[in-house]
Design a protein around this motif. Sequence first.
Motif, mmCIF file in Angstrom:
data_model
loop_
_atom_site.group_PDB
_atom_site.id
_atom_site.type_symbol
_atom_site.label_atom_id
_atom_site.label_comp_id
_atom_site.label_asym_id
_atom_site.label_seq_id
_atom_site.Cartn_x
_atom_site.Cartn_y
_atom_site.Cartn_z
ATOM 1 N N VAL A 1 -6.177 8.345 -24.331
ATOM 2 C CA VAL A 1 -7.597 8.729 -24.704
ATOM 3 C C VAL A 1 -8.087 8.621 -26.066
ATOM 4 O O VAL A 1 -7.478 8.841 -27.137
ATOM 5 N N GLY B 1 -7.635 15.139 -24.382
ATOM 6 C CA GLY B 1 -7.333 15.208 -22.559
ATOM 7 C C GLY B 1 -8.480 14.963 -22.107
ATOM 8 O O GLY B 1 -9.797 14.678 -22.560
ATOM 9 N N TYR C 1 -1.103 8.248 -20.420
ATOM 10 C CA TYR C 1 -2.412 8.017 -20.686
ATOM 11 C C TYR C 1 -2.716 7.655 -22.151
ATOM 12 O O TYR C 1 -1.968 8.098 -22.780
ATOM 13 N N SER D 1 -5.112 14.576 -17.483
ATOM 14 C CA SER D 1 -4.110 14.286 -18.509
ATOM 15 C C SER D 1 -2.967 15.618 -18.432
ATOM 16 O O SER D 1 -3.377 16.692 -18.532
#
Length: 128
Positions: free
Chosen positions: A52, A60, A50, A9
């Motif tokens: 998460v 991350g 991204y 990330s």
Amino acid sequence: MPHFSIEYSANLDSRVDMNALCALISDTILETGLFEVGAVRVRAFRAEAYSVADRLPENGFIDMSFRIGAGRSAEEKQRTGEAIFSAVGAYLAPLFTTPHFALSLEIREIDPDLSWKKNAIHPRLRGK
């Protein structure tokens, strides 16, 4: 043909030296004694986009994928995975001090009938 890919990330840019991490992984792979120097490839890819877990901005990840040629025993693959995961886990220990980091590793064996390679580095390193 050990090819190691790191996907990470983008929020880790200021927290992880990816060049140093790649070097650590390369050294660890070679220390197993299972792979030739001229075959080892380690590279990192930054994920700009991204999501998460619960999408907190501080979350991350590093996802590691290790593709290897056929011919190693299950024990050798297990030992290699444990050595890499342990070395990387120790290197990234500061990231585990907060509840916002995930690390993963998967080893995949490549079907030799479906893999083509041409390598000019091997002859140089083998002294031929």
